[in-house]
Design a protein around this motif. Structure first.
Motif, PDB file in Angstrom:
ATOM      1  N   ALA A  23       0.824  -1.206   0.000  1.00  0.00           N
ATOM      2  CA  ALA A  23       0.000   0.000   0.000  1.00  0.00           C
ATOM      3  C   ALA A  23       0.858   1.256   0.000  1.00  0.00           C
ATOM      4  O   ALA A  23       0.504   2.269  -0.621  1.00  0.00           O
ATOM      5  CB  ALA A  23      -0.930   0.002   1.220  1.00  0.00           C
ATOM      6  N   HIS A  26       2.001   2.912  -3.230  1.00  0.00           N
ATOM      7  CA  HIS A  26       0.990   3.667  -3.971  1.00  0.00           C
ATOM      8  C   HIS A  26       1.059   5.154  -3.615  1.00  0.00           C
ATOM      9  O   HIS A  26       0.624   6.003  -4.389  1.00  0.00           O
ATOM     10  CB  HIS A  26      -0.416   3.144  -3.644  1.00  0.00           C
ATOM     11  CG  HIS A  26      -0.789   1.918  -4.414  1.00  0.00           C
ATOM     12  ND1 HIS A  26      -1.195   1.955  -5.721  1.00  0.00           N
ATOM     13  CD2 HIS A  26      -0.814   0.611  -4.049  1.00  0.00           C
ATOM     14  CE1 HIS A  26      -1.472   0.728  -6.138  1.00  0.00           C
ATOM     15  NE2 HIS A  26      -1.247  -0.100  -5.136  1.00  0.00           N
ATOM     16  N   THR A  27       1.564   5.470  -2.422  1.00  0.00           N
ATOM     17  CA  THR A  27       1.491   6.848  -1.930  1.00  0.00           C
ATOM     18  C   THR A  27       2.846   7.495  -1.687  1.00  0.00           C
ATOM     19  O   THR A  27       2.981   8.708  -1.799  1.00  0.00           O
ATOM     20  CB  THR A  27       0.709   6.883  -0.604  1.00  0.00           C
ATOM     21  OG1 THR A  27       1.375   6.047   0.369  1.00  0.00           O
ATOM     22  CG2 THR A  27      -0.700   6.363  -0.794  1.00  0.00           C
ATOM     23  N   SER A  30       4.652   9.697  -4.545  1.00  0.00           N
ATOM     24  CA  SER A  30       4.061  10.946  -5.036  1.00  0.00           C
ATOM     25  C   SER A  30       4.850  12.170  -4.593  1.00  0.00           C
ATOM     26  O   SER A  30       5.033  13.116  -5.366  1.00  0.00           O
ATOM     27  CB  SER A  30       2.607  11.054  -4.555  1.00  0.00           C
ATOM     28  OG  SER A  30       2.549  11.042  -3.135  1.00  0.00           O
ATOM     29  N   PHE A 142      -3.831   0.064   4.401  1.00  0.00           N
ATOM     30  CA  PHE A 142      -4.108   1.018   3.318  1.00  0.00           C
ATOM     31  C   PHE A 142      -4.340   2.435   3.835  1.00  0.00           C
ATOM     32  O   PHE A 142      -3.680   3.378   3.371  1.00  0.00           O
ATOM     33  CB  PHE A 142      -5.303   0.525   2.496  1.00  0.00           C
ATOM     34  CG  PHE A 142      -5.575   1.359   1.281  1.00  0.00           C
ATOM     35  CD1 PHE A 142      -4.743   1.316   0.184  1.00  0.00           C
ATOM     36  CD2 PHE A 142      -6.675   2.205   1.240  1.00  0.00           C
ATOM     37  CE1 PHE A 142      -4.991   2.092  -0.934  1.00  0.00           C
ATOM     38  CE2 PHE A 142      -6.935   2.988   0.135  1.00  0.00           C
ATOM     39  CZ  PHE A 142      -6.083   2.924  -0.963  1.00  0.00           C
ATOM     40  N   PRO A 143      -5.254   2.663   4.789  1.00  0.00           N
ATOM     41  CA  PRO A 143      -5.418   4.041   5.281  1.00  0.00           C
ATOM     42  C   PRO A 143      -4.171   4.587   5.969  1.00  0.00           C
ATOM     43  O   PRO A 143      -3.874   5.787   5.852  1.00  0.00           O
ATOM     44  CB  PRO A 143      -6.601   3.947   6.253  1.00  0.00           C
ATOM     45  CG  PRO A 143      -6.778   2.509   6.546  1.00  0.00           C
ATOM     46  CD  PRO A 143      -6.283   1.768   5.356  1.00  0.00           C
ATOM     47  N   ILE A 146      -1.905   5.832   3.315  1.00  0.00           N
ATOM     48  CA  ILE A 146      -2.364   7.107   2.770  1.00  0.00           C
ATOM     49  C   ILE A 146      -1.966   8.259   3.691  1.00  0.00           C
ATOM     50  O   ILE A 146      -1.564   9.334   3.235  1.00  0.00           O
ATOM     51  CB  ILE A 146      -3.898   7.082   2.577  1.00  0.00           C
ATOM     52  CG1 ILE A 146      -4.290   6.058   1.503  1.00  0.00           C
ATOM     53  CG2 ILE A 146      -4.412   8.471   2.176  1.00  0.00           C
ATOM     54  CD1 ILE A 146      -5.781   5.923   1.323  1.00  0.00           C
ATOM     55  N   PHE A 279     -12.648   6.849  -3.765  1.00  0.00           N
ATOM     56  CA  PHE A 279     -11.286   6.982  -4.276  1.00  0.00           C
ATOM     57  C   PHE A 279     -11.197   7.848  -5.524  1.00  0.00           C
ATOM     58  O   PHE A 279     -10.119   8.325  -5.883  1.00  0.00           O
ATOM     59  CB  PHE A 279     -10.693   5.601  -4.544  1.00  0.00           C
ATOM     60  CG  PHE A 279     -10.539   4.783  -3.293  1.00  0.00           C
ATOM     61  CD1 PHE A 279      -9.919   5.312  -2.178  1.00  0.00           C
ATOM     62  CD2 PHE A 279     -11.038   3.492  -3.206  1.00  0.00           C
ATOM     63  CE1 PHE A 279      -9.783   4.580  -1.011  1.00  0.00           C
ATOM     64  CE2 PHE A 279     -10.908   2.747  -2.049  1.00  0.00           C
ATOM     65  CZ  PHE A 279     -10.278   3.295  -0.950  1.00  0.00           C
ATOM     66  N   ALA A 283      -8.520  12.504  -4.153  1.00  0.00           N
ATOM     67  CA  ALA A 283      -7.298  13.171  -4.617  1.00  0.00           C
ATOM     68  C   ALA A 283      -7.544  14.633  -4.981  1.00  0.00           C
ATOM     69  O   ALA A 283      -6.605  15.442  -4.963  1.00  0.00           O
ATOM     70  CB  ALA A 283      -6.722  12.430  -5.832  1.00  0.00           C
ATOM     71  N   PRO A 304      -8.566  15.388   3.794  1.00  0.00           N
ATOM     72  CA  PRO A 304      -8.378  13.961   3.497  1.00  0.00           C
ATOM     73  C   PRO A 304      -7.879  13.159   4.693  1.00  0.00           C
ATOM     74  O   PRO A 304      -8.175  11.972   4.811  1.00  0.00           O
ATOM     75  CB  PRO A 304      -7.357  13.958   2.345  1.00  0.00           C
ATOM     76  CG  PRO A 304      -6.733  15.299   2.351  1.00  0.00           C
ATOM     77  CD  PRO A 304      -7.761  16.227   2.899  1.00  0.00           C
ATOM     78  N   VAL A 308      -9.480   9.639   5.944  1.00  0.00           N
ATOM     79  CA  VAL A 308      -8.733   8.398   6.149  1.00  0.00           C
ATOM     80  C   VAL A 308      -8.799   7.957   7.610  1.00  0.00           C
ATOM     81  O   VAL A 308      -8.907   6.762   7.902  1.00  0.00           O
ATOM     82  CB  VAL A 308      -7.271   8.589   5.694  1.00  0.00           C
ATOM     83  CG1 VAL A 308      -6.450   7.349   6.006  1.00  0.00           C
ATOM     84  CG2 VAL A 308      -7.220   8.888   4.205  1.00  0.00           C
TER      85      VAL A 308
END
Length: 503
Positions: A23, A26-27, A30, A142-143, A146, A279, A283, A304, A308
């Motif tokens: 997970a 994925h973040t 960025s 996952f959270p 994030i 989802f 963003a 956000p 989360v």
């Protein structure tokens, strides 16, 4: 094969670590994306660092799920972890954007296994009633990713350089691998069955076309219209060919017989609701807050975070409650209703409200989504034969991914078109940033705030309707209890598969 309590706890720790790694990537990237693109001299191609990873992790979901059913979950799990770690090493050594994109494809393929195999393993090793609690614990990866991913990515990039964003996976992955070597038992597959190669290729082409069409659509520009249309046509034809193949092969990649089971169909539909309803928009919320509420980027991140955090808390609470009672129908009903209310409040908010108001509203969306996000995985697994646990888990995850990717592109296109059409003459859409708006006059700031509210209102309303539809769909779930023990493989014919979730 029930596990002893200590071994189950060790397994949960191992699977949670592995899920967090999958997970996190994925973040975490960025924040360092601009640095990576600048050092590799590929600013125009930097989106491929994200797209290549997302594409591979999405396309490989059904393939890995089916392989787990055929050759055994343990083998696919360890292969996925090793692939992820090796690919992470090569990502750090990449000398240009092409090498990095290729390594990210391999890393995304491994990440698909990191995210999917823990859920599949729990579906085989625990009783239906125990699954919601265990899946909720693993699901917090996952959270949490994030919440902390962008911060970790920024700290590592500033302190050690962007290459360590990938290399830091290696020691954590080795620890998780060592734990898993002791905790993960051998789980038999169905050896001797032929893998559905044709179905895998067709579904891979179809999903790739959908992801690329969505990515190109979100980029905007009239020059991208032709490839979007071509990709969309390929997706439609590929889906038709895939269904035709799945109806003919003896061991389909995605057993279509499961779509005659009402419980499974409802869980798949609810998973799609999550991808589309939450989802697709999360963003864009920070930009909306910066423009409509005239806040800084840092302050806008509180909204956000509230979403989360709500998801994190409700995931743990509802998972525990579902395992205690065995009842599951109330949680999707509660969750879809609460999320719909939160999005409706977001749609009705006038500009200039205190920041805590959208924080509470989006917190409700997070609470609602987390209330059933992992429970529907447990229910779908319980409604399918044990031998199809991998493929049914992959299907539930796949539809959420596709729904999120497609809806994100649509939402991004609607926001871009709406803002461009209504932007005050004093600002240029091509160079529009929150800083430029905040530097403008008070009247221009007010116009932009009003514009963003007007553009986002129908989007929030549409997503509220999506969750409302999810509420109606959740009504179709049987008012039953999850079984207290592992069920043997059903002996019924595929067309009349019973629902072992009902005790």
């Amino acid at each position: 094969m029930p596990l002893s309590p200590w071994r189950l706890r060790l397994l949960i720790v191992s699977l949670l670590t592995v899920s967090f790694l999958g997970a996190l990537d994925h973040t975490v990237v960025s924040t360092s994306l601009a640095t990576i693109a600048g050092e590799l001299g590929a600013v125009e191609q930097m989106s491929w660092v994200i797209v290549s990873y997302t594409l591979a992790s999405t396309v490989l979901l059904p393939v890995l799920g089916k392989l787990a059913d055929l050759v055994g979950i343990r083998l696919v799990f360890f292969a996925s972890v090793v692939l992820f770690l090796v690919a992470s090493m090569f990502c750090g050594f990449a000398q240009d954007i092409t090498q990095l994109a290729i390594a990210r494809v391999a890393q995304g393929a491994g990440a698909a296994g990191l995210m999917l195999m823990p859920q599949t393993m729990i579906g085989v090793l625990t009783s239906p009633r125990e699954r919601p609690r265990v899946l909720s614990i693993i699901g917090i990866a996952f959270p949490i990713a994030i919440l902390v991913g962008p911060l970790i990515g920024g700290i590592i990039t500033d302190a050690w350089g962007w290459r360590w964003v990938f290399w830091v996976n290696i020691p954590l992955g080795v620890i998780a691998l060592a734990l898993a070597a002791f905790a993960v038992p051998h789980i038999e597959g169905r050896s001797g069955k032929r893998f559905d190669i044709a179905g895998a290729v067709l579904l891979g082409v179809t999903v790739t076309a959908v992801v690329l069409a969505a990515s190109w659509a979100s980029a905007g520009g009239s020059e991208s219209a032709t490839p979007i249309l071509i990709a969309s046509l390929v997706a439609v034809l590929g889906l038709a060919a895939f269904i035709a193949v799945e109806l003919r092969v003896a061991e389909p990649l995605v057993p279509l017989r499961h779509f005659s089971n009402r419980t499974i169909v409802v869980c798949i539909a609810l998973s799609t609701v999550i991808g589309v309803g939450l989802f697709s928009v999360v963003a864009y919320v920070p930009t909306f807050i910066q423009m409509a509420y005239r806040t800084s980027a840092t302050v806008s991140g509180l909204v956000p975070i509230a979403t989360v955090f709500g998801m994190l808390i409700s995931t743990l609470v509802t998972g525990s409650l579902a395992s205690r009672s065995g009842r599951y129908r109330m949680f999707p009903l509660f969750g879809t209703a609460v999320a719909a209310v939160g999005l409706l409040v977001m749609a009705l908010l006038p500009p200039g409200m205190p920041l805590w108001v959208p924080m509470v509203a989006m917190g409700l969306v997070g609470i609602g989504t987390g209330s059933f996000m992992n429970i529907i995985v447990a229910v779908a697994q319980s409604a399918a034969p044990v031998s199809d646990t991998g493929s049914i888990t992959a299907t539930v995850s796949l539809v959420r991914q596709i729904g999120s990717t497609t809806a994100t592109a649509i939402v991004g296109g609607l926001i871009g078109a709406g803002v461009t059409a209504g932007l005050p003459a004093a600002l240029d859409a091509a160079t529009l940033t929150p800083a430029a708006v905040h530097a403008a006059s008070a009247s221009v700031q007010a116009q932009v705030a009003e514009l963003y509210s007007d553009v986002m209102t129908p989007i929030f309303l549409g997503l509220a309707v999506t969750y409302a539809i999810g509420f109606v769909i959740a009504l179709l779930l049987p008012n039953a209890k999850l079984a207290d023990h592992l069920e043997p493989e059903p002996a019924a014919e595929p067309s009349t598969v019973s629902d072992p979730a009902v005790a």
